[in-house]
Scaffold this active site. Structure first.
Site, PDB file in Angstrom:
ATOM      1  N   TYR A   1      -2.245  -1.243  10.362  1.00 17.19           N
ATOM      2  CA  TYR A   1      -2.299  -1.530   8.914  1.00 17.19           C
ATOM      3  C   TYR A   1      -1.036  -0.995   8.236  1.00 17.19           C
ATOM      4  O   TYR A   1      -0.391  -1.686   7.441  1.00 17.19           O
ATOM      5  CB  TYR A   1      -3.549  -0.877   8.319  1.00 17.19           C
TER       6      TYR A   1
ATOM      7  N   SER B   1       0.883  -1.177   0.000  1.00 17.52           N
ATOM      8  CA  SER B   1       0.000   0.000   0.000  1.00 17.52           C
ATOM      9  C   SER B   1       0.910   1.212   0.000  1.00 17.52           C
ATOM     10  O   SER B   1       2.036   1.137   0.502  1.00 17.52           O
ATOM     11  CB  SER B   1      -0.847   0.024   1.270  1.00 17.52           C
TER      12      SER B   1
HETATM   13  P1  NAP Z   1     -11.259  -6.072  -0.533  1.00 14.33           P
HETATM   14  O1  NAP Z   1     -12.137  -5.451  -1.531  1.00 14.33           O
HETATM   15  O2  NAP Z   1     -11.639  -6.023   0.904  1.00 14.33           O
HETATM   16  O3  NAP Z   1     -10.958  -7.595  -0.948  1.00 14.33           O
HETATM   17  C1  NAP Z   1     -10.098  -8.329  -0.112  1.00 14.33           C
HETATM   18  C2  NAP Z   1      -9.820  -9.662  -0.738  1.00 14.33           C
HETATM   19  O4  NAP Z   1      -8.910 -10.351   0.126  1.00 14.33           O
HETATM   20  C3  NAP Z   1     -11.059 -10.508  -0.880  1.00 14.33           C
HETATM   21  O5  NAP Z   1     -10.994 -11.216  -2.098  1.00 14.33           O
HETATM   22  C4  NAP Z   1     -10.958 -11.459   0.309  1.00 14.33           C
HETATM   23  O6  NAP Z   1     -11.512 -12.734   0.045  1.00 14.33           O
HETATM   24  C5  NAP Z   1      -9.463 -11.611   0.450  1.00 14.33           C
HETATM   25  N1  NAP Z   1      -9.068 -12.045   1.772  1.00 14.33           N
HETATM   26  C6  NAP Z   1      -9.154 -11.369   2.949  1.00 14.33           C
HETATM   27  N2  NAP Z   1      -8.700 -12.136   3.941  1.00 14.33           N
HETATM   28  C7  NAP Z   1      -8.328 -13.313   3.385  1.00 14.33           C
HETATM   29  C8  NAP Z   1      -7.780 -14.496   3.901  1.00 14.33           C
HETATM   30  N3  NAP Z   1      -7.528 -14.637   5.207  1.00 14.33           N
HETATM   31  N4  NAP Z   1      -7.510 -15.523   3.043  1.00 14.33           N
HETATM   32  C9  NAP Z   1      -7.760 -15.396   1.710  1.00 14.33           C
HETATM   33  N5  NAP Z   1      -8.286 -14.279   1.160  1.00 14.33           N
HETATM   34  C10 NAP Z   1      -8.565 -13.261   2.015  1.00 14.33           C
HETATM   35  O7  NAP Z   1      -9.805  -5.411  -0.591  1.00 14.33           O
HETATM   36  P2  NAP Z   1      -9.027  -4.697  -1.806  1.00 14.33           P
HETATM   37  O8  NAP Z   1      -9.249  -3.256  -1.681  1.00 14.33           O
HETATM   38  O9  NAP Z   1      -9.271  -5.400  -3.067  1.00 14.33           O
HETATM   39  O10 NAP Z   1      -7.518  -4.958  -1.301  1.00 14.33           O
HETATM   40  C11 NAP Z   1      -6.655  -5.907  -1.913  1.00 14.33           C
HETATM   41  C12 NAP Z   1      -5.236  -5.618  -1.449  1.00 14.33           C
HETATM   42  O11 NAP Z   1      -4.877  -4.287  -1.827  1.00 14.33           O
HETATM   43  C13 NAP Z   1      -5.046  -5.695   0.053  1.00 14.33           C
HETATM   44  O12 NAP Z   1      -3.780  -6.248   0.359  1.00 14.33           O
HETATM   45  C14 NAP Z   1      -5.090  -4.239   0.490  1.00 14.33           C
HETATM   46  O13 NAP Z   1      -4.404  -4.006   1.694  1.00 14.33           O
HETATM   47  C15 NAP Z   1      -4.417  -3.575  -0.692  1.00 14.33           C
HETATM   48  N6  NAP Z   1      -4.718  -2.153  -0.837  1.00 14.33           N
HETATM   49  C16 NAP Z   1      -5.996  -1.725  -1.048  1.00 14.33           C
HETATM   50  C17 NAP Z   1      -6.223  -0.356  -1.186  1.00 14.33           C
HETATM   51  C18 NAP Z   1      -7.598   0.210  -1.417  1.00 14.33           C
HETATM   52  O14 NAP Z   1      -7.741   1.455  -1.330  1.00 14.33           O
HETATM   53  N7  NAP Z   1      -8.604  -0.593  -1.750  1.00 14.33           N
HETATM   54  C19 NAP Z   1      -5.156   0.550  -1.096  1.00 14.33           C
HETATM   55  C20 NAP Z   1      -3.885   0.070  -0.879  1.00 14.33           C
HETATM   56  C21 NAP Z   1      -3.663  -1.290  -0.761  1.00 14.33           C
HETATM   57  P3  NAP Z   1     -12.803 -13.331   0.817  1.00 14.33           P
HETATM   58  O15 NAP Z   1     -13.915 -12.346   0.648  1.00 14.33           O
HETATM   59  O16 NAP Z   1     -12.997 -14.628   0.115  1.00 14.33           O
HETATM   60  O17 NAP Z   1     -12.385 -13.484   2.249  1.00 14.33           O
END
Ligand code: NAP
Length: 257
Positions: free
Chosen positions: A163, A149
């Site tokens: 985080y 991130s």
């Molecule tokens: P999201 O919409 O909340 O989706 C999270 C994903 O991670 C879901 O597919 C979920 O699957 C999976 N997940 C969570 N816990 C898990 C576990 N224990 N085992 C396997 N899968 C798991 O999040 P996102 O925004 O797409 O984020 C994806 C990545 O990008 C993360 O690492 C996050 O920190 C990073 N990120 C996001 C942002 C942002 O603004 N969105 C910014 C910077 C970085 P299930 O539903 O099947 O549990």
């Protein structure tokens, strides 16, 4: 061969595992890698239906994908997931994308042990466990791509310390692995998104009280999309990126500039 046909075959014959491929950024990465010709294993923990929908959309578009369950926070489930990969997919992994993550926030004095442990288990330990197992199954040209991130290099506000710490930690892992894996022709790179419109961080200010202040921190004054992150991941996975190793690429509209 046209440019489009070429991009559809760049990753042909490659097996890619995307953790947390069921929703958000991971779903976009799964679709993009499949569109480049890879067979994609779409990992999920809870969202089996969403993972099946991602797989169905990939197949509909002419690609190859399979859903694969496994809570990556649980070492026993990670072990079982790789046993399944060995049994059903020949045990060779070419690309792993460490994407699964959770965002738990709150002031230091209220932050629980359970939330601390969950953040570290999903955002840090799982990245280590999955990368270790995947790297054992990789050969020349392998790719370890970690989604950190842009909070992995700056603390932008209150309530996000744990985080933020988890994303600083994976930055260290991803860079360290660049040294560990280079002798085997494998690269390790880090992609650091800024605010991306997903369930974790919706751009809609009516459901996400942080959305407007986040948007104001981005010089581009907008949220990014999962697809914009996925394009960078697809580049890092491609043969063109073989000499890109230990790099950090921010996809944050200039927020950390
Ligand atoms: P999201 O919409 O909340 O989706 C999270 C994903 O991670 C879901 O597919 C979920 O699957 C999976 N997940 C969570 N816990 C898990 C576990 N224990 N085992 C396997 N899968 C798991 O999040 P996102 O925004 O797409 O984020 C994806 C990545 O990008 C993360 O690492 C996050 O920190 C990073 N990120 C996001 C942002 C942002 O603004 N969105 C910014 C910077 C970085 P299930 O539903 O099947 O549990």
């Amino acid at each position: 061969m046209s440019d489009q046909t070429q991009s559809q075959t760049l990753l042909k014959g490659k097996l890619a595992l995307v953790t947390g491929g069921s929703r958000g950024i991971g779903a976009a990465i799964s679709r993009k890698l499949a569109a480049s010709g890879a067979t994609v294993l779409v990992n999920f923990a809870k969202s089996e239906k969403a993972a099946s929908e991602v797989v169905a959309a990939i197949k509909e578009a002419g690609g190859a994908a399979h859903a694969i369950g496994g809570d990556v926070a649980d070492p026993a489930q990670v072990k079982r997931m790789f046993e399944t990969i060995d049994r059903q997919h020949g045990g060779k992994v070419d690309i792993v994308v460490n994407n699964a993550g959770v965002f738990l926030s709150g002031p230091l004095t209220d932050f629980s042990d359970a939330d601390f442990e969950k953040t570290i288990a999903v955002n840090v330990r799982a990245v280590f466990l999955v990368a270790r197992e995947a790297a054992k199954r990789m050969g020349q040209g392998g790719r370890v791509i970690t989604i950190g991130s842009n909070l992995g290099e700056r603390a932008i506000g209150a309530g996000m310390s744990v985080y933020t710490a988890s994303k600083f930690a994976v930055a260290g892992l991803a860079r360290g692995w660049a040294h560990d894996l280079a002798p085997r022709g494998i690269t390790s790179n880090l992609v650091q998104p800024g605010p991306i419109d997903t369930d974790m961080n919706p751009a809609d200010a009516t459901v996400n009280p942080m959305a407007e202040s986040m948007r104001q921190l981005v010089p581009a004054k907008r949220y990014g999309t999962g697809d914009e992150v996925a394009s960078v991941v697809a580049y890092l996975a491609s043969p063109a990126a073989q000499f890109v190793n230990g790099a950090t690429i921010n996809v944050d509209g200039g927020m950390n500039a």
